[in-house]
Scaffold this motif. Structure first.
Motif, PDB file in Angstrom:
ATOM      1  N   GLU A  79     -14.686  55.191 -72.753  1.00 24.33           N
ATOM      2  CA  GLU A  79     -14.463  54.693 -74.116  1.00 24.33           C
ATOM      3  C   GLU A  79     -14.844  53.224 -74.246  1.00 24.33           C
ATOM      4  O   GLU A  79     -15.475  52.817 -75.230  1.00 24.33           O
ATOM      5  CB  GLU A  79     -12.997  54.880 -74.518  1.00 24.33           C
ATOM      6  CG  GLU A  79     -12.705  54.405 -75.930  1.00 24.33           C
ATOM      7  CD  GLU A  79     -11.281  54.670 -76.373  1.00 24.33           C
ATOM      8  OE1 GLU A  79     -10.782  53.915 -77.231  1.00 24.33           O
ATOM      9  OE2 GLU A  79     -10.673  55.628 -75.861  1.00 24.33           O
ATOM     10  N   ILE A  80     -14.480  52.430 -73.253  1.00 28.64           N
ATOM     11  CA  ILE A  80     -14.801  51.001 -73.295  1.00 28.64           C
ATOM     12  C   ILE A  80     -16.313  50.789 -73.242  1.00 28.64           C
ATOM     13  O   ILE A  80     -16.884  50.026 -74.037  1.00 28.64           O
ATOM     14  CB  ILE A  80     -14.116  50.258 -72.133  1.00 28.64           C
ATOM     15  CG1 ILE A  80     -12.589  50.338 -72.264  1.00 28.64           C
ATOM     16  CG2 ILE A  80     -14.578  48.809 -72.071  1.00 28.64           C
ATOM     17  CD1 ILE A  80     -12.027  49.691 -73.503  1.00 28.64           C
ATOM     18  N   GLN A  81     -16.981  51.463 -72.328  1.00 26.90           N
ATOM     19  CA  GLN A  81     -18.419  51.270 -72.184  1.00 26.90           C
ATOM     20  C   GLN A  81     -19.184  51.794 -73.395  1.00 26.90           C
ATOM     21  O   GLN A  81     -20.154  51.184 -73.844  1.00 26.90           O
ATOM     22  CB  GLN A  81     -18.920  51.937 -70.904  1.00 26.90           C
ATOM     23  CG  GLN A  81     -18.344  51.338 -69.620  1.00 26.90           C
ATOM     24  CD  GLN A  81     -18.537  49.842 -69.508  1.00 26.90           C
ATOM     25  OE1 GLN A  81     -17.706  49.070 -69.965  1.00 26.90           O
ATOM     26  NE2 GLN A  81     -19.645  49.437 -68.926  1.00 26.90           N
ATOM     27  N   ARG A  82     -18.756  52.922 -73.937  1.00 30.36           N
ATOM     28  CA  ARG A  82     -19.423  53.456 -75.128  1.00 30.36           C
ATOM     29  C   ARG A  82     -19.250  52.518 -76.318  1.00 30.36           C
ATOM     30  O   ARG A  82     -20.153  52.366 -77.147  1.00 30.36           O
ATOM     31  CB  ARG A  82     -18.891  54.852 -75.463  1.00 30.36           C
ATOM     32  CG  ARG A  82     -19.435  55.940 -74.558  1.00 30.36           C
ATOM     33  CD  ARG A  82     -20.920  56.147 -74.764  1.00 30.36           C
ATOM     34  NE  ARG A  82     -21.479  57.116 -73.821  1.00 30.36           N
ATOM     35  CZ  ARG A  82     -22.770  57.420 -73.738  1.00 30.36           C
ATOM     36  NH1 ARG A  82     -23.631  56.820 -74.542  1.00 30.36           N
ATOM     37  NH2 ARG A  82     -23.209  58.301 -72.856  1.00 30.36           N
ATOM     38  N   GLY A  83     -18.081  51.869 -76.410  1.00 33.83           N
ATOM     39  CA  GLY A  83     -17.877  50.884 -77.465  1.00 33.83           C
ATOM     40  C   GLY A  83     -18.844  49.720 -77.342  1.00 33.83           C
ATOM     41  O   GLY A  83     -19.401  49.245 -78.340  1.00 33.83           O
ATOM     42  N   LYS A  84     -19.051  49.255 -76.132  1.00 35.06           N
ATOM     43  CA  LYS A  84     -20.011  48.173 -75.904  1.00 35.06           C
ATOM     44  C   LYS A  84     -21.429  48.614 -76.263  1.00 35.06           C
ATOM     45  O   LYS A  84     -22.195  47.868 -76.880  1.00 35.06           O
ATOM     46  CB  LYS A  84     -19.970  47.746 -74.426  1.00 35.06           C
ATOM     47  CG  LYS A  84     -18.678  47.097 -73.962  1.00 35.06           C
ATOM     48  CD  LYS A  84     -18.787  46.833 -72.467  1.00 35.06           C
ATOM     49  CE  LYS A  84     -17.533  46.265 -71.879  1.00 35.06           C
ATOM     50  NZ  LYS A  84     -17.632  46.117 -70.408  1.00 35.06           N
ATOM     51  N   LEU A  85     -21.786  49.822 -75.865  1.00 35.54           N
ATOM     52  CA  LEU A  85     -23.130  50.335 -76.128  1.00 35.54           C
ATOM     53  C   LEU A  85     -23.381  50.493 -77.623  1.00 35.54           C
ATOM     54  O   LEU A  85     -24.482  50.204 -78.114  1.00 35.54           O
ATOM     55  CB  LEU A  85     -23.322  51.667 -75.405  1.00 35.54           C
ATOM     56  CG  LEU A  85     -23.402  51.566 -73.879  1.00 35.54           C
ATOM     57  CD1 LEU A  85     -23.088  52.904 -73.229  1.00 35.54           C
ATOM     58  CD2 LEU A  85     -24.782  51.071 -73.439  1.00 35.54           C
ATOM     59  N   ARG A  86     -22.358  50.948 -78.361  1.00 41.83           N
ATOM     60  CA  ARG A  86     -22.503  51.046 -79.823  1.00 41.83           C
ATOM     61  C   ARG A  86     -22.672  49.663 -80.435  1.00 41.83           C
ATOM     62  O   ARG A  86     -23.461  49.484 -81.371  1.00 41.83           O
ATOM     63  CB  ARG A  86     -21.287  51.747 -80.430  1.00 41.83           C
ATOM     64  CG  ARG A  86     -21.267  53.258 -80.208  1.00 41.83           C
ATOM     65  CD  ARG A  86     -20.211  53.923 -81.073  1.00 41.83           C
ATOM     66  NE  ARG A  86     -18.872  53.482 -80.725  1.00 41.83           N
ATOM     67  CZ  ARG A  86     -18.109  54.056 -79.803  1.00 41.83           C
ATOM     68  NH1 ARG A  86     -18.564  55.083 -79.096  1.00 41.83           N
ATOM     69  NH2 ARG A  86     -16.891  53.609 -79.554  1.00 41.83           N
ATOM     70  N   ARG A  87     -21.940  48.704 -79.930  1.00 47.51           N
ATOM     71  CA  ARG A  87     -22.059  47.328 -80.412  1.00 47.51           C
ATOM     72  C   ARG A  87     -23.490  46.822 -80.252  1.00 47.51           C
ATOM     73  O   ARG A  87     -24.030  46.131 -81.126  1.00 47.51           O
ATOM     74  CB  ARG A  87     -21.081  46.438 -79.641  1.00 47.51           C
ATOM     75  CG  ARG A  87     -21.319  44.944 -79.734  1.00 47.51           C
ATOM     76  CD  ARG A  87     -21.104  44.395 -81.114  1.00 47.51           C
ATOM     77  NE  ARG A  87     -21.279  42.942 -81.130  1.00 47.51           N
ATOM     78  CZ  ARG A  87     -21.438  42.224 -82.236  1.00 47.51           C
ATOM     79  NH1 ARG A  87     -21.442  42.823 -83.422  1.00 47.51           N
ATOM     80  NH2 ARG A  87     -21.580  40.910 -82.166  1.00 47.51           N
ATOM     81  N   LEU A  88     -24.131  47.182 -79.158  1.00 42.78           N
ATOM     82  CA  LEU A  88     -25.509  46.754 -78.895  1.00 42.78           C
ATOM     83  C   LEU A  88     -26.530  47.588 -79.667  1.00 42.78           C
ATOM     84  O   LEU A  88     -27.685  47.176 -79.784  1.00 42.78           O
ATOM     85  CB  LEU A  88     -25.812  46.866 -77.398  1.00 42.78           C
ATOM     86  CG  LEU A  88     -24.971  46.020 -76.441  1.00 42.78           C
ATOM     87  CD1 LEU A  88     -25.372  46.317 -75.009  1.00 42.78           C
ATOM     88  CD2 LEU A  88     -25.103  44.537 -76.750  1.00 42.78           C
ATOM     89  N   GLY A  89     -26.129  48.750 -80.147  1.00 40.87           N
ATOM     90  CA  GLY A  89     -27.101  49.678 -80.723  1.00 40.87           C
ATOM     91  C   GLY A  89     -28.042  50.196 -79.654  1.00 40.87           C
ATOM     92  O   GLY A  89     -29.212  50.487 -79.912  1.00 40.87           O
TER      93      GLY A  89
END
Length: 244
Positions: A123-133
């Motif tokens: 969940e944490i890593q996917r949140g970061k990845l979404r933030r980056l697009g």
């Protein structure tokens, strides 16, 4: 991803500054350095529930609560607020390092497949990845936490690197990996017998004796095209690239 594509440590520092401001506003007598020191120790020991029974935000709120209790401050609502501020602020400051998007675009135009392999809580890593697009410009993304949940393993296990090769449509000897961790990235690339294991060593740290030893060392990930040119000159085969 962390400390390769994004300087996660810098985002952490900015988030800590925001957390300290909030903590002082909520409790005037809080010792901010002591609070952060206690939380970091707890976080390093167990950043999320190892049994995956407790949601990651609830778990980290519990870490803030323990850090506050070390100062005889017993306030669960304050702990929750500190976690909310930390997560939101960290994501706010989580930005791709200069020149990386342009480099990725150029590599893809040259025919390379560019993937991300990142360890950590899903969940944490996917949140970061979404933030980056990140999904908009990387060909595929593998998250270590998701691999573990599926019964596999994260870096440095060879399996996650070999899965990336399958997604890229290449063999291991056609793939290179670049990352900042000797044990997770370099050792993992060596375990999978990739064509190259490149270490990002921003602060010129002295490498420990006994390995693992990277095949190349760079100060910044945007030096990658230079390494690719050198590899193609010495071994002109089609190379797919993986980033972490």
């Amino acid at each position: 991803m962390d400390d390769t594509l994004v300087m996660t440590g810098d985002a952490d520092l900015k988030a800590y500054t925001d957390v300290v401001k909030l903590a002082k506003r909520l409790h005037g007598k809080v010792d901010a350095p002591k609070l952060l020191g206690a939380w970091k120790q707890l976080f390093l020991r167990a950043p999320w529930d190892p049994t995956h029974q407790v949601h990651v935000d609830e778990w980290r709120s519990g870490l803030w609560q323990q850090a506050l209790q070390a100062q005889d401050i017993h306030d669960a609502d304050m702990a929750k607020a500190l976690q909310e501020r930390f997560r939101a602020s960290r994501l706010e400051h989580f930005v791709m390092d200069h020149g990386i998007k342009e480099m990725v675009g150029e590599l893809k135009q040259q025919g390379y497949k560019v993937l991300v392999i990142t360890n950590g809580h899903a969940e944490i890593q996917r949140g970061k990845l979404r933030r980056l697009g990140a999904a908009d410009f990387f060909d595929a993304i593998l998250v270590g936490g998701e691999e573990i949940a599926a019964g596999h393993a994260e870096k440095p296990a060879a399996s996650i690197f070999l899965k990336a090769c399958q997604l890229a449509g290449c063999t291991p000897d056609q793939a290179i990996h670049i990352g900042d961790s000797l044990m997770a990235d370099v050792q993992g690339a060596l375990n999978a017998k990739l064509a190259a294991a490149i270490l990002v060593n921003r602060r010129h740290k002295v490498l420990p004796q006994g390995g693992p030893y990277p095949t190349h060392i760079v100060e910044h990930v945007t030096e990658l095209p230079r390494i690719l040119e050198a590899l193609q000159a010495t071994n002109p085969v089609e190379v797919a690239q993986e980033m972490s």
